[in-house]
Design an enzyme around this catalytic site. Sequence first.
Site, PDB file in Angstrom:
ATOM      1  N   GLN A   1       7.131   2.772  -6.450  1.00  0.00           N
ATOM      2  CA  GLN A   1       8.173   3.588  -5.814  1.00  0.00           C
ATOM      3  C   GLN A   1       9.406   3.632  -6.713  1.00  0.00           C
ATOM      4  OE1 GLN A   1       7.387   5.203  -3.030  1.00  0.00           O
ATOM      5  NE2 GLN A   1       5.436   4.113  -2.876  1.00  0.00           N
TER       6      GLN A   1
ATOM      7  N   TYR B   1       0.811  -1.232   0.000  1.00  0.00           N
ATOM      8  CA  TYR B   1       0.000   0.000   0.000  1.00  0.00           C
ATOM      9  C   TYR B   1       0.842   1.279   0.000  1.00  0.00           C
ATOM     10  CZ  TYR B   1      -0.255  -0.190   5.292  1.00  0.00           C
ATOM     11  OH  TYR B   1      -0.010  -0.244   6.629  1.00  0.00           O
ATOM     12  N   GLU B   2       0.135   2.378  -0.181  1.00  0.00           N
ATOM     13  CA  GLU B   2       0.788   3.693  -0.324  1.00  0.00           C
ATOM     14  C   GLU B   2       1.744   3.690  -1.528  1.00  0.00           C
ATOM     15  OE1 GLU B   2      -0.419   6.152   1.453  1.00  0.00           O
ATOM     16  OE2 GLU B   2       0.873   7.474   0.261  1.00  0.00           O
ATOM     17  N   GLY B   3       1.305   3.042  -2.605  1.00  0.00           N
ATOM     18  CA  GLY B   3       2.154   2.886  -3.798  1.00  0.00           C
ATOM     19  C   GLY B   3       2.965   1.620  -3.681  1.00  0.00           C
TER      20      GLY B   3
END
Lengths: 592, 592
Positions: free
Chosen positions: B441, B434-436
């Site tokens: 990234q 999650y969060e990319g």
Amino acid sequence: MPSYTAPTKDMQFVLHDVLKVTETGVPGYDELERDFTEAVLDAAGKVSTEVLAPLNAVGDRVGCVMENGVVRTPEGFKAAFAAMKDGGWTALDCDPEYGGQGMPYVLATAVGEMFVSANMAFNMYQGLTHGAYSAIHVHGTAEQKQTYLPKMISCDWTGTMNLTEPHCGTDLGLMRTKAEPQEDGSYKITGQKIFISAGEHDLAENIIHLVLAKAPGGGEGTKGISLFIVPKFIVNADGSLGARNAVSCGKIEEKMGIHGNATCVMNYDGATGWLLGDLHKGMRAMFTMMNEARLGVGLQGYAVGEAAYQNAVIYAKDRLQGRAVTGAENPSGPADPLIVHPDIRRTLMDQKSFLEGARTFTFWAAHLIDRSRRSGDAAAEGMVSLIIPVLKGFLTDKGFETAVTAQQVYGGHGYIEEWGMSQFARDARIAMIYEGANGIQALDLVGRKLAQDGGKHVMAFFEMVKTFIKENEADAALKEGFLDPLKAASKDLQTAAMFFMQNGMKNPNAALAGSYDFMHLFGHVCLGLMWARMGKAAMAALAEGASDTAFYETKIATGRYYMARQLPMTATHLARIQSGADPVMALPAEAF
Amino acid sequence: MPSYTAPTKDMQFVLHDVLKVTETGVPGYDELERDFTEAVLDAAGKVSTEVLAPLNAVGDRVGCVMENGVVRTPEGFKAAFAAMKDGGWTALDCDPEYGGQGMPYVLATAVGEMFVSANMAFNMYQGLTHGAYSAIHVHGTAEQKQTYLPKMISCDWTGTMNLTEPHCGTDLGLMRTKAEPQEDGSYKITGQKIFISAGEHDLAENIIHLVLAKAPGGGEGTKGISLFIVPKFIVNADGSLGARNAVSCGKIEEKMGIHGNATCVMNYDGATGWLLGDLHKGMRAMFTMMNEARLGVGLQGYAVGEAAYQNAVIYAKDRLQGRAVTGAENPSGPADPLIVHPDIRRTLMDQKSFLEGARTFTFWAAHLIDRSRRSGDAAAEGMVSLIIPVLKGFLTDKGFETAVTAQQVYGGHGYIEEWGMSQFARDARIAMIYEGANGIQALDLVGRKLAQDGGKHVMAFFEMVKTFIKENEADAALKEGFLDPLKAASKDLQTAAMFFMQNGMKNPNAALAGSYDFMHLFGHVCLGLMWARMGKAAMAALAEGASDTAFYETKIATGRYYMARQLPMTATHLARIQSGADPVMALPAEAF
């Protein structure tokens, strides 16, 4: 829900194009003609996809349940187990004298891969039975064999292996389970065993436990250990089932994965057992099964990875997200499929190039076991004993990594149980632990196998690699893409082995501190060698005008990927090994 | 059941010996005297060990339960949440104007590490709230801030971030959730969002959802996206809670881990929302929170690893199995503890050297965020934007690996849920996603951050490494053990960056195919730099006659391990990068 497609075509390539099984001269391999193996693999594939794979998710979600000492397997397992029995799938490579089909182990291994990919937890019931079958087959008396083997081959009765106790796993010398000799020649077994896979369940009429225990007079440590047959129901002289034995399941464990297989605490309360093999030679009896058992676990590692990979490919082709950096590839759709993105492609290539290499490595090892058993080939036996810890350790580490990488392709959906990718990662995790945790495999490799028989086997391995390179380096395409990287990797392996020889004598920690890296270094060289062989076979097939050019070209490109992107890892492993024991052992224990 | 000890001493070392926070001149850092940070860290450690850690296992086992649209958190969560609120732990670095304590972010980060180590799933309720707080704090109107911030700082109300929809995660341009403007200036929000952490629960009076949606007139793709505040209960003019909004939780997901946090499908059925920030600038508004959010997830990766590591150490000291190869170390006992074995030691050193490096890296990044915010330092802001994808991707990959390695120390017990090690591995897994997802990234790093502002930030990074080496290489001990390996690793990183510059223009795939390896290469160089700094600080402390010599000597030995055994990985990453796009992209999609 995940799906599974049996990779029979790739298996045929390994058996016939790479290993050329029918040309090996191994007794019994003459039956392994293309048509025959194709028929067996297709039939096994059908069972895998239609019977086993659909039960994989329910096995995970529902798991085994214990009530009042009775363990129930998940719904559908009983019918599937009956189908496996009826199809003769439990008897494939077993002794025809007791009802087996007598097929080569290499073919049973290929079939086993599919069963594990489709449903690892389910396949363990028969896998453990096969291990117990082997132990009785090798060490049992004529009467024991006649009593137990037919029913175990048919899986009317299943089997287990009981080694671990709460306070000892690896260090079996600490074992407390006792065997007291009785006047009738039997023993009373008393103690507690844990982590017993398939220890209790509802799939079979009887469960034949093989139990390590200490009988009087054997001395300290592992020397006093003997192996016993302890059936759940005592078998009468006429083969019918008699009294319930004093063995019971104390509880089933809640585990990270393989929920469909019952992992049991087994309590032996003066249970009746019979010695299997020689008194006080129980450890040796276990060791004779070890190569096969460890090959089976190494196979689990990559076979679960294979199932995960197949689903990652489906998702990567299906899921539309973002645009290819080089221009839209699905311009009429709202976005391009994930598979256009280089980093997704990288993860798929990592998975694919590992899995196909692992398959060939495993089939090759299985073939060596056949060769050792069927031809009494001592060199093959020596090679097997050397590579088995590599196969178990490397393939399970990388197999888990593959499952995790496949899960990653799904993004957030990979973390949601409903999508099934989490199960693959959770199931694959156990293979790194059981049948000797991977650190123990590394210890076995470096502490025992390297120097075995004066280092003969590792020298034979290096010789084999060298010979293959020499015999083929006239082929420029093979040389550049395959042989040169293999040569470099093999040199790293030799340098590492030399480092151990030079430093390990003075300081055993210098070798042991590098043992894990050595196991992985060795694994990469093995897969590099397999890929060089596959590259050669694929190029030969193309040169001979094979019709399916796409298959062989894909094989070559996948191999080149492994050589270019995975094999460079050997340099890092070597650097770590050469840093020696100092960095690893610098701290006193209390500094942690 | 696992335990947790707050590593306050190590945190103090990072803050004061390495970062020397009070000498940085960052506004507000003057309050970060040793005594003050010690008091805060000790108090936070106490809450972590006494309140949060004991709830970690129950959170996993019981998880969140939904009945009739109501989501209940596991037993004990309510009381713990109240304790966190009462202790002021939710307000640490928040704006004093709205009731926050105004402490530097670097200190809040240290405290956050402990909370996450102790109970990751629990801490997400306040973590998500903090993210939503930040968004409103930066982009809200005066009225919005007055309405929401005080209650969110106290966590009387919690917050969420709603981005993902069933068919789109990374590619938000595909978003379907609609916002229809109303006459009173509000919007009607309609659509479905998934993977909404803390989307519904019983810990707070109100939940403030921040929702990305498309309002008319913004154009295609991400350009049309705006950010809206959608409270669960509409807030009346006097601050009291009014009508229930038309937002509801459709279901909670069954996940691999973080069971204590409710991951919700959220249905917006014409829910009333208010624009936050500028119309059609929703993506930009999200981006302003991104560095902090990604730092928080990178922190989760290693913080869970830290908890796993601590328990692996306890087990390795406690579990008796086998004998040291160099002679018994516990001769009066039945066996030696696991920790005597070199391969166990190796895994503990891998874990320890990563974790302490990761902590310093994260605190350093948090300090740069403070510097950027509090001093308006553009160079610091640029450096943060460069290193954040590295921090998120590398620390979560390695954090998960650490948790898995710690689990492995337990052997079979590691696989049994009761022992708690499986939970660490399962919980840590989500941080890679999650969060990319970490592939994103890597794409952000190579595709955007490297070339940002003409490559200024990456040049500044190399310059920083070079300067540090130059300034310190007169110190022979530092040079040999730390600076020389750092120089080699940094050179690999520069060579890789150069490769991208030379090849990426012609063929973007050549850069993207190596992006993941570049992220890891960069991560190793960052940790190498942190270890060089820590080595220097520890040597200085010893030279200055610090009393706790064991602490500093341990620090130096741990750093030397990282440099000798982990940093060589950069060569493999470089080799993979230099193999370019061809091996990765060779196959057509249909060949998979």
